[in-house]
Design an enzyme around this catalytic site. Structure first.
Site, PDB file in Angstrom:
ATOM      1  N   GLY A  34      -4.542 -17.522  26.668  1.00 19.40           N
ATOM      2  CA  GLY A  34      -3.346 -16.646  26.002  1.00 19.40           C
ATOM      3  C   GLY A  34      -2.373 -17.759  25.796  1.00 19.40           C
ATOM      4  N   CYS A  35      -1.101 -17.019  25.558  1.00 25.32           N
ATOM      5  CA  CYS A  35       0.010 -17.756  25.383  1.00 25.32           C
ATOM      6  C   CYS A  35       0.115 -19.121  26.060  1.00 25.32           C
ATOM      7  CB  CYS A  35       1.425 -16.835  25.481  1.00 25.32           C
ATOM      8  SG  CYS A  35       2.797 -17.896  25.195  1.00 25.32           S
ATOM      9  N   PHE A  36       0.174 -20.070  25.352  1.00 26.10           N
ATOM     10  CA  PHE A  36       0.564 -21.323  26.190  1.00 26.10           C
ATOM     11  C   PHE A  36       1.816 -21.462  27.035  1.00 26.10           C
ATOM     12  CE2 PHE A  36       1.283 -23.573  21.470  1.00 26.10           C
ATOM     13  CZ  PHE A  36       2.440 -22.897  21.574  1.00 26.10           C
ATOM     14  N   TRP A  37       2.754 -20.708  26.630  1.00 26.59           N
ATOM     15  CA  TRP A  37       3.974 -20.657  27.617  1.00 26.59           C
ATOM     16  C   TRP A  37       3.501 -20.140  29.134  1.00 26.59           C
ATOM     17  CZ3 TRP A  37       7.227 -17.102  24.035  1.00 26.59           C
ATOM     18  CH2 TRP A  37       7.557 -17.997  22.846  1.00 26.59           C
ATOM     19  N   CYS A  38       2.538 -19.294  29.136  1.00 21.61           N
ATOM     20  CA  CYS A  38       2.152 -18.725  30.495  1.00 21.61           C
ATOM     21  C   CYS A  38       1.539 -19.677  31.496  1.00 21.61           C
ATOM     22  CB  CYS A  38       1.264 -17.364  30.003  1.00 21.61           C
ATOM     23  SG  CYS A  38       2.130 -16.197  29.436  1.00 21.61           S
TER      24      CYS A  38
END
Length: 179
Positions: free
Chosen positions: A12-16
């Protein structure tokens, strides 16, 4: 003597995923980027358009005396849903797919075996759709994506989507969390 290795994951989102892995003792670096596609040096905008074939990923460098690859796999499968095709929470598109990009034959074997074991155990209600394939090329994401949660913990997306993943790592892997 410290020995480090790298591993690349898309969940998913790389920030997570970046924030979750950064919680672990033995992680020496986490870089957000792109992999799995066929467009050289993609931009965030191009990846978000879904036309590059790339997934948002993190490349994790870890100290093998503190963590092993299976530890990383366990965290990875804890902080995202490996049963949804091209989706994680509010994020939809092929760039958010669940993927493990292996960096050696050993990682490929370990990842395949880990997924097979999760399936045998019935760890998830639905089949695991995580891609497991060799890493071709990793492209580092733009600077503003690096350490995003650390720099923007109160940003609404982070509060709703990243914070719960970080808390999950702190609780489930308390013995491996950096102090």
């Amino acid at each position: 003597m410290t020995t480090t290795e790298t591993a690349t994951f898309g969940g998913g989102c790389f920030w997570c995923i970046e924030a979750a892995f950064k919680e672990l003792d033995g992680i020496t670096e986490v870089i957000s980027g792109y992999a799995g596609g066929d467009v050289p040096n993609p931009s965030y905008e191009e990846v978000c358009n879904g036309t590059t074939g790339h997934a948002e990923v993190v490349r994790v460098t870890y100290d093998t005396s503190a963590l092993d690859y299976e530890d990383l796999l366990e965290v990875f499968f804890t902080v995202h849903d490996p049963t949804t095709v091209d989706r994680q929470g509010p994020d939809v598109g092929s760039q958010y797919r669940s993927a493990i990009y292996t960096e050696s034959d050993e990682q490929q074997q370990l990842a395949d075996a880990f997924v097979d074991e999760l399936e045998r155990e019935g760890a998830f209600d639905d089949p695991i759709v995580t891609e497991v394939e060799p890493l071709d090329t990793f492209y580092e994401a733009e600077a503003y994506h690096q350490d995003y949660f650390e720099k923007n913990p109160n940003q609404p997306y982070c509060v709703v989507n990243v914070t719960p993943k970080v808390k999950k790592v702190r609780e489930k892997f308390a013995d491996k969390v950096a102090n």
